[in-house]
Design a protein around this motif. Structure first.
Motif, mmCIF file in Angstrom:
data_model
loop_
_atom_site.group_PDB
_atom_site.id
_atom_site.type_symbol
_atom_site.label_atom_id
_atom_site.label_comp_id
_atom_site.label_asym_id
_atom_site.label_seq_id
_atom_site.Cartn_x
_atom_site.Cartn_y
_atom_site.Cartn_z
ATOM 1 N N LEU A 196 0.819 -1.269 -0.043
ATOM 2 C CA LEU A 196 -0.050 -0.012 -0.070
ATOM 3 C C LEU A 196 0.771 1.249 0.062
ATOM 4 C CD1 LEU A 196 -2.909 1.514 -0.141
ATOM 5 C CD2 LEU A 196 -2.797 1.149 2.529
ATOM 6 N N LEU A 197 1.890 1.453 0.869
ATOM 7 C CA LEU A 197 2.892 2.298 0.845
ATOM 8 C C LEU A 197 3.426 2.551 -0.480
ATOM 9 C CD1 LEU A 197 4.645 4.697 2.310
ATOM 10 C CD2 LEU A 197 6.043 2.843 2.996
ATOM 11 N N GLU A 198 3.843 1.590 -1.174
ATOM 12 C CA GLU A 198 4.444 1.759 -2.704
ATOM 13 C C GLU A 198 3.536 2.169 -3.590
ATOM 14 O OE1 GLU A 198 5.747 -1.450 -6.057
ATOM 15 O OE2 GLU A 198 5.727 -2.363 -3.977
ATOM 16 N N TYR A 199 2.309 1.941 -3.412
ATOM 17 C CA TYR A 199 1.261 2.328 -4.291
ATOM 18 C C TYR A 199 0.944 3.942 -4.084
ATOM 19 C CZ TYR A 199 -0.725 -2.024 -6.457
ATOM 20 O OH TYR A 199 -0.654 -3.155 -7.126
ATOM 21 N N ALA A 200 1.008 4.292 -2.839
ATOM 22 C CA ALA A 200 0.658 5.512 -2.361
ATOM 23 C C ALA A 200 1.790 6.614 -2.637
ATOM 24 C CB ALA A 200 0.110 5.451 -0.636
ATOM 25 N N MET A 201 3.026 6.165 -2.551
ATOM 26 C CA MET A 201 4.069 7.123 -2.808
ATOM 27 C C MET A 201 4.105 8.158 -3.824
ATOM 28 S SD MET A 201 6.298 6.913 -0.352
ATOM 29 C CE MET A 201 7.811 7.643 -1.043
ATOM 30 N N PRO A 202 3.371 8.015 -5.254
ATOM 31 C CA PRO A 202 3.367 9.008 -6.073
ATOM 32 C C PRO A 202 2.481 9.831 -5.831
ATOM 33 C CG PRO A 202 3.301 6.707 -7.044
ATOM 34 C CD PRO A 202 3.162 6.409 -5.466
ATOM 35 N N PHE A 203 1.445 9.687 -4.762
ATOM 36 C CA PHE A 203 0.426 10.555 -4.377
ATOM 37 C C PHE A 203 0.898 11.449 -3.170
ATOM 38 C CE2 PHE A 203 -1.463 7.325 -6.579
ATOM 39 C CZ PHE A 203 -2.485 8.024 -7.613
ATOM 40 N N LEU A 204 1.872 11.110 -2.406
ATOM 41 C CA LEU A 204 2.233 11.642 -1.209
ATOM 42 C C LEU A 204 2.918 13.059 -1.229
ATOM 43 C CD1 LEU A 204 3.489 8.479 0.911
ATOM 44 C CD2 LEU A 204 1.125 9.610 0.786
ATOM 45 N N ASN A 205 3.644 13.415 -2.406
ATOM 46 C CA ASN A 205 4.362 14.375 -2.542
ATOM 47 C C ASN A 205 5.436 14.798 -1.507
ATOM 48 O OD1 ASN A 205 2.970 15.012 -5.027
ATOM 49 N ND2 ASN A 205 1.206 15.858 -4.077
ATOM 50 N N ASP A 206 5.249 16.104 -0.923
ATOM 51 C CA ASP A 206 6.325 16.116 -0.044
ATOM 52 C C ASP A 206 6.331 15.226 1.464
ATOM 53 O OD1 ASP A 206 7.125 18.182 -1.309
ATOM 54 O OD2 ASP A 206 6.254 19.862 -0.146
ATOM 55 N N ILE A 207 5.035 14.791 1.648
ATOM 56 C CA ILE A 207 4.679 13.730 2.712
ATOM 57 C C ILE A 207 5.916 12.518 2.768
ATOM 58 C CG2 ILE A 207 3.085 12.486 4.037
ATOM 59 C CD1 ILE A 207 0.932 14.379 3.081
ATOM 60 N N GLY A 208 5.880 12.218 1.343
ATOM 61 C CA GLY A 208 6.672 11.034 1.013
ATOM 62 C C GLY A 208 8.428 11.289 1.509
ATOM 63 N N ASN A 209 8.754 12.134 1.887
ATOM 64 C CA ASN A 209 9.856 12.473 2.768
ATOM 65 C C ASN A 209 10.139 12.089 3.934
ATOM 66 O OD1 ASN A 209 11.037 13.539 0.002
ATOM 67 N ND2 ASN A 209 10.011 15.763 0.408
ATOM 68 N N TYR A 210 9.014 11.712 4.659
ATOM 69 C CA TYR A 210 9.107 11.491 6.289
ATOM 70 C C TYR A 210 9.544 10.088 6.041
ATOM 71 C CZ TYR A 210 6.248 15.402 7.936
ATOM 72 O OH TYR A 210 5.840 16.480 8.231
ATOM 73 N N PRO A 211 9.972 9.676 7.284
ATOM 74 C CA PRO A 211 10.682 8.499 7.360
ATOM 75 C C PRO A 211 9.796 7.260 6.822
ATOM 76 C CG PRO A 211 11.321 9.545 9.099
ATOM 77 C CD PRO A 211 10.116 10.357 8.436
ATOM 78 N N LYS A 212 10.316 6.330 6.168
ATOM 79 C CA LYS A 212 9.331 5.255 5.765
ATOM 80 C C LYS A 212 8.743 4.479 6.966
ATOM 81 C CE LYS A 212 9.621 0.715 3.059
ATOM 82 N NZ LYS A 212 10.355 -0.256 2.595
ATOM 83 N N ASP A 213 9.135 4.268 7.958
ATOM 84 C CA ASP A 213 8.504 3.386 9.277
ATOM 85 C C ASP A 213 7.271 4.391 9.568
ATOM 86 O OD1 ASP A 213 10.111 1.441 8.961
ATOM 87 O OD2 ASP A 213 11.328 1.726 10.681
ATOM 88 N N TRP A 214 7.590 5.768 9.799
ATOM 89 C CA TRP A 214 6.471 6.375 10.082
ATOM 90 C C TRP A 214 5.436 6.455 9.220
ATOM 91 C CZ3 TRP A 214 3.866 10.697 8.494
ATOM 92 C CH2 TRP A 214 3.045 11.507 9.643
ATOM 93 N N LEU A 215 5.663 6.604 7.886
ATOM 94 C CA LEU A 215 4.652 6.818 6.609
ATOM 95 C C LEU A 215 3.887 5.443 6.895
ATOM 96 C CD1 LEU A 215 6.461 8.009 3.680
ATOM 97 C CD2 LEU A 215 4.415 9.352 4.773
ATOM 98 N N LEU A 216 4.702 4.238 6.853
ATOM 99 C CA LEU A 216 3.682 3.006 6.899
ATOM 100 C C LEU A 216 2.788 3.149 8.001
ATOM 101 C CD1 LEU A 216 3.751 0.348 5.502
ATOM 102 C CD2 LEU A 216 5.449 -0.505 7.058
#
Length: 466
Positions: A325-345
């Motif tokens: 789900l994180l992999e799918y979501a990454m193109p839509f996250l823009n700047d949010i995608g720069n947060y640590p992966k563990d936190w994003l997940l």
């Protein structure tokens, strides 16, 4: 003979849901029967063919997970094959050269319409003598090649979806062109030659192709072979049962992808347009393969329901493995995608029950975790009633070494404040989020972090002092 099916789009634009449903049913049928799924590009209409559309078809099918076993074959690279069969029919007397100009054909058509007759070719070039044909060729008169319809052109087709269909070809059409004067084959001719040479066993396509079937059956008979089994799928209509239009929302694969739909959700939804599986409607690709049956496809039109598509997509968001789900979501996250992966997940998993599409995910992350909490007078009474709960929880939170035992902190705060249930949790939720509902607090608080939680709780208490 093993099952061999094909999906044969024209690269004239984006794949829409009708195309994709056809591709999907062919693919499912092939996989269910351990057969072969062939991709063929029908690009003989040069003026309407675009390289970008061709690339888009490949990308869309790959994104959906509909991998092909053979191809992509391009009709534009097979022109000599079609020409050789057209001249073979010519030699066998199954076809003839037609020297009629477009203007002459249009006059014939106008006269037929004026007389209340269906417009069809009169067949006059079929009556030319060999000497007349030779003279016209010597004069350089352009010609097309027409297929000669025999008097006994009558067929009965056992369509897998629609049942028995009868075609009296002479009542439907006159002699038809198979090779144009510019050397390009017509659709009905090229598609049969390809299906014959590629050993296609089942032709699964939309019912809009039903009218093409009698002409194609004639060409199969001219080749001296049995036609494949046909399955004409029901039309996809709008939610009001009228022709599908843009007001229904996105219905090209590219648009659906850009709007944040999952390939799993799109495939699952399209499989239900005309086919009803047993049990739960939410299916994985493997489950669809196992259960799919052409015999269970309804001939009735299928209504495209954007709300149902979003609901099904949400179910797949809920069931998808977190990393995927994180992999799918990454193109839509823009700047949010720069947060640590563990936190994003963790953040995505905590809010995904509210998301219908991937586009919703960054909005909910911002709503609960990144935006400033906005409190107003509508919150005051609730916060006042739970002020003791907020203060007790805040004091314990300040002393907590980590948030791994947040449940224990809650239990202790409930014991110390004497407030329990909704009267305890709801004011804290409002203080932390500004909303009446949201992620479970035991998940939310560790993700938001100790410092941010303290800051928001203190802000809520300060708001009550104003």
């Amino acid at each position: 003979m093993s099952v061999r099916v094909r999906f044969a789009p024209s690269p004239s634009g984006s794949l829409h849901i009708g195309n994709v449903r056809t591709a999907l049913f062919n693919w499912l049928f092939a996989r269910k029967n351990r057969g072969t799924f062939i991709l063929r590009i029908e690009d003989t209409d040069v003026e309407r063919t675009y390289q970008s559309a061709y690339q888009g078809i490949l990308e869309d099918l790959q994104w959906l997970g509909l991998n092909w076993d053979e191809g992509p074959y391009k009709q534009s690279e097979r022109l000599d094959i079609y020409k050789s069969y057209a001249f073979k029919f010519l030699e066998e007397g199954l076809a003839y050269k037609c020297f009629c100009s477009p203007e002459e054909l249009e006059r014939e058509r106008e006269i037929a319409i004026k007389e209340g007759k269906p417009p069809r070719y009169s067949g006059r070039c079929s009556r030319l003598s060999p000497e007349e044909v030779s003279r016209l060729e010597a004069e350089g008169t352009p010609y097309s090649i027409r297929f000669r319809i025999p008097k006994d052109a009558y067929f009965v087709v056992d369509d897998i979806v629609r049942g028995r269909i009868e075609f009296d070809v002479n009542a439907i059409t006159g002699d038809f062109i198979i090779l144009r004067s510019d050397g390009m084959p017509t659709y009905n001719f090229a598609v049969v030659i390809d299906d014959y040479l590629m050993n296609i066993t089942h032709v699964i396509r939309g019912e809009d192709h039903l009218s093409n079937t009698p002409r194609q059956l004639l060409i199969y008979r001219a080749l001296g072979v049995n036609p494949p089994r046909f399955a004409h799928l029901p039309m996809i209509v709008g939610s009001d049962r009228s022709k599908l239009s843009k007001r229904e929302g996105a219905f090209s694969v590219r648009e659906l992808r850009e709007e944040g739909f999952l390939p799993e959700g799109v495939v699952n939804y399209l499989a239900l347009l005309g086919w009803s599986p047993k049990g739960d409607e939410i299916k994985t690709l493997d489950q669809l393969i196992e259960e799919f049956s052409l015999e269970d496809v309804s001939p009735s039109p299928s209504a495209y329901d954007p709300a149902k598509l979003r609901w099904i997509n949400r179910q797949h968001i809920l069931r998808l493995e977190g990393e995927r789900l994180l992999e799918y979501a990454m193109p839509f996250l823009n700047d949010i995608g720069n947060y640590p992966k563990d936190w994003l997940l963790k953040a995505i998993i905590s809010i995904r029950e509210y998301a219908e599409t991937l586009r919703d995910i960054p909005e909910y992350i911002k709503k609960y975790y990144l935006n400033e909490v906005s409190l107003d007078e509508s919150h005051r009474d609730e916060l006042l009633s739970g002020k003791g709960a907020i203060e007790t929880f805040l004091n314990l939170l300040r002393d907590a070494e980590d948030l791994n035992s947040i449940d224990n902190i809650f239990k202790e705060a409930i014991r110390m404040s004497g407030i329990k249930g909704r009267r305890f949790y709801h004011p804290i939720r409002i203080a932390l989020t500004g909303y009446d509902s949201g992620p479970e607090l035991v998940e939310f608080i560790p993700i938001l972090g100790k410092d941010k939680c303290i800051e928001r709780l203190e802000k809520a208490l300060k708001f009550l002092e104003e």
